[in-house]
Motif scaffolding. Sequence first.
Motif, PDB file in Angstrom:
ATOM      1  N   CYS A 258      42.329 117.946-112.473  1.00 54.20           N
ATOM      2  CA  CYS A 258      43.807 116.867-112.960  1.00 54.20           C
ATOM      3  C   CYS A 258      42.624 114.934-112.714  1.00 54.20           C
ATOM      4  O   CYS A 258      41.598 114.509-111.811  1.00 54.20           O
ATOM      5  CB  CYS A 258      44.803 116.055-111.910  1.00 54.20           C
ATOM      6  SG  CYS A 258      44.441 115.972-110.897  1.00 54.20           S
ATOM      7  N   GLY A 259      42.325 114.033-114.106  1.00 54.57           N
ATOM      8  CA  GLY A 259      41.749 113.170-113.183  1.00 54.57           C
ATOM      9  C   GLY A 259      41.338 112.125-115.282  1.00 54.57           C
ATOM     10  O   GLY A 259      42.122 112.609-115.448  1.00 54.57           O
ATOM     11  N   SER A 260      40.477 111.066-114.814  1.00 55.82           N
ATOM     12  CA  SER A 260      40.052 110.504-116.063  1.00 55.82           C
ATOM     13  C   SER A 260      38.289 110.618-115.706  1.00 55.82           C
ATOM     14  O   SER A 260      38.292 110.479-114.629  1.00 55.82           O
ATOM     15  CB  SER A 260      40.814 109.487-116.154  1.00 55.82           C
ATOM     16  OG  SER A 260      40.029 107.900-116.908  1.00 55.82           O
ATOM     17  N   GLY A 261      37.957 110.152-116.677  1.00 56.84           N
ATOM     18  CA  GLY A 261      36.697 110.001-117.389  1.00 56.84           C
ATOM     19  C   GLY A 261      35.519 111.845-116.463  1.00 56.84           C
ATOM     20  O   GLY A 261      34.634 111.009-115.486  1.00 56.84           O
ATOM     21  N   LEU A 262      36.192 112.669-116.753  1.00 54.73           N
ATOM     22  CA  LEU A 262      34.981 113.774-116.204  1.00 54.73           C
ATOM     23  C   LEU A 262      35.055 114.860-117.270  1.00 54.73           C
ATOM     24  O   LEU A 262      35.364 115.396-117.893  1.00 54.73           O
ATOM     25  CB  LEU A 262      36.683 114.293-115.539  1.00 54.73           C
ATOM     26  CG  LEU A 262      37.500 113.888-114.632  1.00 54.73           C
ATOM     27  CD1 LEU A 262      38.182 114.950-113.705  1.00 54.73           C
ATOM     28  CD2 LEU A 262      36.569 113.655-113.135  1.00 54.73           C
ATOM     29  N   VAL A 263      33.430 115.505-116.845  1.00 58.97           N
ATOM     30  CA  VAL A 263      33.051 116.713-117.795  1.00 58.97           C
ATOM     31  C   VAL A 263      32.979 117.739-116.250  1.00 58.97           C
ATOM     32  O   VAL A 263      32.468 117.446-115.621  1.00 58.97           O
ATOM     33  CB  VAL A 263      31.752 116.560-117.683  1.00 58.97           C
ATOM     34  CG1 VAL A 263      31.038 118.107-118.455  1.00 58.97           C
ATOM     35  CG2 VAL A 263      31.867 115.110-118.531  1.00 58.97           C
TER      36      VAL A 263
ATOM     37  N   GLY B 230      20.631 135.345-112.910  1.00 57.68           N
ATOM     38  CA  GLY B 230      21.700 135.219-112.778  1.00 57.68           C
ATOM     39  C   GLY B 230      23.435 135.487-113.270  1.00 57.68           C
ATOM     40  O   GLY B 230      23.075 135.185-114.044  1.00 57.68           O
ATOM     41  N   LYS B 231      24.131 135.099-112.228  1.00 59.89           N
ATOM     42  CA  LYS B 231      25.981 135.408-113.073  1.00 59.89           C
ATOM     43  C   LYS B 231      26.289 133.435-113.167  1.00 59.89           C
ATOM     44  O   LYS B 231      25.655 132.749-113.306  1.00 59.89           O
ATOM     45  CB  LYS B 231      26.622 135.514-111.973  1.00 59.89           C
ATOM     46  CG  LYS B 231      26.292 136.779-111.856  1.00 59.89           C
ATOM     47  CD  LYS B 231      27.473 137.851-110.799  1.00 59.89           C
ATOM     48  CE  LYS B 231      26.849 138.735-110.174  1.00 59.89           C
ATOM     49  NZ  LYS B 231      28.278 139.728-109.100  1.00 59.89           N
ATOM     50  N   ARG B 232      27.002 133.718-114.341  1.00 64.06           N
ATOM     51  CA  ARG B 232      27.334 132.610-114.555  1.00 64.06           C
ATOM     52  C   ARG B 232      28.521 132.733-114.811  1.00 64.06           C
ATOM     53  O   ARG B 232      30.000 133.241-114.637  1.00 64.06           O
ATOM     54  CB  ARG B 232      26.681 132.251-116.185  1.00 64.06           C
ATOM     55  CG  ARG B 232      24.896 132.007-116.318  1.00 64.06           C
ATOM     56  CD  ARG B 232      24.505 132.478-117.553  1.00 64.06           C
ATOM     57  NE  ARG B 232      25.561 130.535-118.405  1.00 64.06           N
ATOM     58  CZ  ARG B 232      24.736 130.252-119.112  1.00 64.06           C
ATOM     59  NH1 ARG B 232      23.741 131.410-120.278  1.00 64.06           N
ATOM     60  NH2 ARG B 232      24.292 129.140-119.394  1.00 64.06           N
ATOM     61  N   ILE B 233      29.401 131.149-115.044  1.00 59.97           N
ATOM     62  CA  ILE B 233      30.955 131.720-115.137  1.00 59.97           C
ATOM     63  C   ILE B 233      31.120 130.302-116.446  1.00 59.97           C
ATOM     64  O   ILE B 233      30.492 129.606-116.555  1.00 59.97           O
ATOM     65  CB  ILE B 233      31.215 130.083-113.446  1.00 59.97           C
ATOM     66  CG1 ILE B 233      31.175 130.711-112.374  1.00 59.97           C
ATOM     67  CG2 ILE B 233      32.828 130.132-114.393  1.00 59.97           C
ATOM     68  CD1 ILE B 233      32.006 131.664-112.390  1.00 59.97           C
ATOM     69  N   GLY B 234      32.369 131.168-117.266  1.00 60.01           N
ATOM     70  CA  GLY B 234      32.550 130.526-118.047  1.00 60.01           C
ATOM     71  C   GLY B 234      34.311 130.416-118.567  1.00 60.01           C
ATOM     72  O   GLY B 234      34.754 130.306-117.284  1.00 60.01           O
TER      73      GLY B 234
ATOM     74  N   ARG C 280      32.031 126.309-122.091  1.00 65.01           N
ATOM     75  CA  ARG C 280      30.828 126.152-121.251  1.00 65.01           C
ATOM     76  C   ARG C 280      31.359 125.165-120.201  1.00 65.01           C
ATOM     77  O   ARG C 280      31.190 125.090-119.452  1.00 65.01           O
ATOM     78  CB  ARG C 280      29.518 125.553-121.801  1.00 65.01           C
ATOM     79  CG  ARG C 280      28.680 126.491-122.358  1.00 65.01           C
ATOM     80  CD  ARG C 280      27.611 125.963-123.212  1.00 65.01           C
ATOM     81  NE  ARG C 280      26.867 124.810-124.234  1.00 65.01           N
ATOM     82  CZ  ARG C 280      27.618 125.010-125.539  1.00 65.01           C
ATOM     83  NH1 ARG C 280      27.922 126.548-125.970  1.00 65.01           N
ATOM     84  NH2 ARG C 280      27.783 124.444-126.118  1.00 65.01           N
ATOM     85  N   HIS C 281      32.214 124.006-120.906  1.00 65.67           N
ATOM     86  CA  HIS C 281      33.089 122.626-120.127  1.00 65.67           C
ATOM     87  C   HIS C 281      33.636 122.259-120.738  1.00 65.67           C
ATOM     88  O   HIS C 281      34.287 122.110-122.331  1.00 65.67           O
ATOM     89  CB  HIS C 281      31.681 121.766-119.762  1.00 65.67           C
ATOM     90  CG  HIS C 281      30.876 121.137-121.270  1.00 65.67           C
ATOM     91  ND1 HIS C 281      29.779 121.672-121.630  1.00 65.67           N
ATOM     92  CD2 HIS C 281      31.151 120.349-121.441  1.00 65.67           C
ATOM     93  CE1 HIS C 281      29.640 120.791-122.439  1.00 65.67           C
ATOM     94  NE2 HIS C 281      30.790 120.143-122.397  1.00 65.67           N
ATOM     95  N   VAL C 282      34.721 121.644-120.636  1.00 67.27           N
ATOM     96  CA  VAL C 282      35.516 120.711-120.346  1.00 67.27           C
ATOM     97  C   VAL C 282      35.380 119.351-120.090  1.00 67.27           C
ATOM     98  O   VAL C 282      35.126 119.121-119.510  1.00 67.27           O
ATOM     99  CB  VAL C 282      36.823 121.009-119.991  1.00 67.27           C
ATOM    100  CG1 VAL C 282      37.091 120.997-119.100  1.00 67.27           C
ATOM    101  CG2 VAL C 282      37.851 121.022-121.096  1.00 67.27           C
ATOM    102  N   ARG C 283      36.308 118.020-121.178  1.00 70.50           N
ATOM    103  CA  ARG C 283      36.055 117.214-120.431  1.00 70.50           C
ATOM    104  C   ARG C 283      37.234 116.043-121.050  1.00 70.50           C
ATOM    105  O   ARG C 283      38.228 116.192-121.236  1.00 70.50           O
ATOM    106  CB  ARG C 283      35.239 116.544-121.596  1.00 70.50           C
ATOM    107  CG  ARG C 283      34.934 114.659-121.564  1.00 70.50           C
ATOM    108  CD  ARG C 283      33.307 114.234-122.457  1.00 70.50           C
ATOM    109  NE  ARG C 283      33.765 112.675-122.106  1.00 70.50           N
ATOM    110  CZ  ARG C 283      32.828 111.654-123.136  1.00 70.50           C
ATOM    111  NH1 ARG C 283      32.736 112.240-124.581  1.00 70.50           N
ATOM    112  NH2 ARG C 283      32.506 110.734-122.594  1.00 70.50           N
ATOM    113  N   ILE C 284      37.045 115.477-119.705  1.00 66.62           N
ATOM    114  CA  ILE C 284      38.900 114.343-120.203  1.00 66.62           C
ATOM    115  C   ILE C 284      38.118 113.092-119.757  1.00 66.62           C
ATOM    116  O   ILE C 284      37.170 112.286-119.546  1.00 66.62           O
ATOM    117  CB  ILE C 284      40.025 114.389-118.379  1.00 66.62           C
ATOM    118  CG1 ILE C 284      40.245 116.081-118.322  1.00 66.62           C
ATOM    119  CG2 ILE C 284      40.598 113.369-118.652  1.00 66.62           C
ATOM    120  CD1 ILE C 284      40.910 116.475-117.207  1.00 66.62           C
ATOM    121  N   GLY C 285      38.545 112.382-121.148  1.00 70.45           N
ATOM    122  CA  GLY C 285      37.017 111.029-121.585  1.00 70.45           C
ATOM    123  C   GLY C 285      38.090 109.653-120.356  1.00 70.45           C
ATOM    124  O   GLY C 285      38.855 110.284-120.135  1.00 70.45           O
TER     125      GLY C 285
END
Length: 103
Positions: free
Chosen positions: A6-11, A49-53, A83-88
């Motif tokens: 949770c939060g704000s301004g995160l990738v 190597g391994k990756r996370i999705g 690949r990633h998620v963003r919270i503006g």
Amino acid sequence: MCSAQCGSGLVLTFEPEDSGTAPEKKLGEDGFLASGSDRGAEKESRWKGKRIGLASVKEISIADDGSQKRIRTFNGDETHQGRHVRIGVDDFRILRVKLYEYE
């Protein structure tokens, strides 16, 4: 694997604990990859190597009794194909994220 953020301004991105082989990424101030000549060197290196999705990302709310309610489920465009998620900035959310590992 599962995680709640949770939060704000995160990738949010995730890597396996044993990763040390990921190419160094140059990020801009918005958290996305820098553009132009900064990206040239990255194209040459390959992730080993391994990756996370991101298997699934759900925005949730938490009721007074502690129960969780799904508000919406993010699609591939909103998770950048897992690949990633963003919270503006100034956009507060609680996300429930399910992860998967692959090579």
